[in-house]
Write a protein that holds these residues in place. Structure first.
Motif, PDB file in Angstrom:
ATOM      1  N   LEU A 261       2.229  -2.259   7.188  1.00  0.00           N
ATOM      2  CA  LEU A 261       2.994  -1.156   7.109  1.00  0.00           C
ATOM      3  C   LEU A 261       2.749  -0.582   5.677  1.00  0.00           C
ATOM      4  N   ILE A 262       2.553   0.607   5.591  1.00  0.00           N
ATOM      5  CA  ILE A 262       2.166   1.369   4.342  1.00  0.00           C
ATOM      6  C   ILE A 262       3.203   2.283   4.046  1.00  0.00           C
ATOM      7  N   ARG A 263       3.138   2.889   2.940  1.00  0.00           N
ATOM      8  CA  ARG A 263       4.328   3.820   2.375  1.00  0.00           C
ATOM      9  C   ARG A 263       3.507   5.018   1.722  1.00  0.00           C
ATOM     10  N   ILE A 264       3.584   6.338   2.435  1.00  0.00           N
ATOM     11  CA  ILE A 264       2.550   7.215   2.090  1.00  0.00           C
ATOM     12  C   ILE A 264       3.404   8.546   1.797  1.00  0.00           C
ATOM     13  N   GLY A 265       4.486   8.198   1.134  1.00  0.00           N
ATOM     14  CA  GLY A 265       5.701   9.342   0.652  1.00  0.00           C
ATOM     15  C   GLY A 265       4.917  10.793   0.136  1.00  0.00           C
ATOM     16  N   SER A 266       4.340  10.405  -0.969  1.00  0.00           N
ATOM     17  CA  SER A 266       3.806  11.427  -1.617  1.00  0.00           C
ATOM     18  C   SER A 266       2.469  12.183  -1.135  1.00  0.00           C
TER      19      SER A 266
ATOM     20  N   ILE B 203       2.584  12.988   1.920  1.00  0.00           N
ATOM     21  CA  ILE B 203       3.414  13.595   3.017  1.00  0.00           C
ATOM     22  C   ILE B 203       4.198  14.727   2.405  1.00  0.00           C
ATOM     23  N   PHE B 204       4.881  14.216   1.412  1.00  0.00           N
ATOM     24  CA  PHE B 204       6.054  15.393   0.811  1.00  0.00           C
ATOM     25  C   PHE B 204       5.704  15.683  -0.576  1.00  0.00           C
ATOM     26  N   GLY B 205       4.451  15.153  -1.200  1.00  0.00           N
ATOM     27  CA  GLY B 205       4.078  15.682  -2.385  1.00  0.00           C
ATOM     28  C   GLY B 205       4.658  14.877  -3.504  1.00  0.00           C
TER      29      GLY B 205
ATOM     30  N   GLY C 159       0.846  -1.219   0.040  1.00  0.00           N
ATOM     31  CA  GLY C 159      -0.064   0.029   0.072  1.00  0.00           C
ATOM     32  C   GLY C 159       1.011   1.382  -0.068  1.00  0.00           C
ATOM     33  N   MET C 160       0.450   2.067  -0.997  1.00  0.00           N
ATOM     34  CA  MET C 160       1.383   3.443  -0.966  1.00  0.00           C
ATOM     35  C   MET C 160       0.063   4.318  -0.985  1.00  0.00           C
ATOM     36  N   SER C 161       0.480   5.709  -1.157  1.00  0.00           N
ATOM     37  CA  SER C 161      -0.428   6.853  -0.924  1.00  0.00           C
ATOM     38  C   SER C 161      -1.997   6.757  -1.689  1.00  0.00           C
TER      39      SER C 161
END
Length: 91
Positions: free
Chosen positions: A78-83, A85-87, A63-65
């Protein structure tokens, strides 16, 4: 296949596997990822049933953004939501 690879890894006592991670193919319909996430959860169950000494699937990273909510429903730990948070990245 993942199971034959883990079978080989289980012979190396100084290598420890602690989870699984997947990134599904890019899709126009975010809901399409659900089948990949469900398959990953089932894979974690299958691996746990093997009871390898050095393989413990206590983390399922999927799972991502754009699809994290579906991944959580499917069992992600665990998820990865970088964009989110950071755009968005600009390449």
């Amino acid at each position: 296949e993942v199971l034959p690879l883990l079978e080989q890894i289980s012979e190396f006592r100084h290598i420890f596997v602690r989870g699984l991670m997947t990134i599904p193919p890019i899709s126009q319909n975010i809901g399409d990822n659900r089948k990949f996430f469900q398959k990953m959860l089932q894979l974690s169950v299958d691996i746990t049933a093997k009871k390898y000494d050095n393989v413990l699937v206590n983390c399922i990273s999927m799972g991502m953004s754009d699809d994290y909510h579906i991944a959580i429903q499917a069992g992600s730990t665990l998820i990865r939501i970088g964009s989110k948070i950071f755009g968005e990245r600009h390449y």
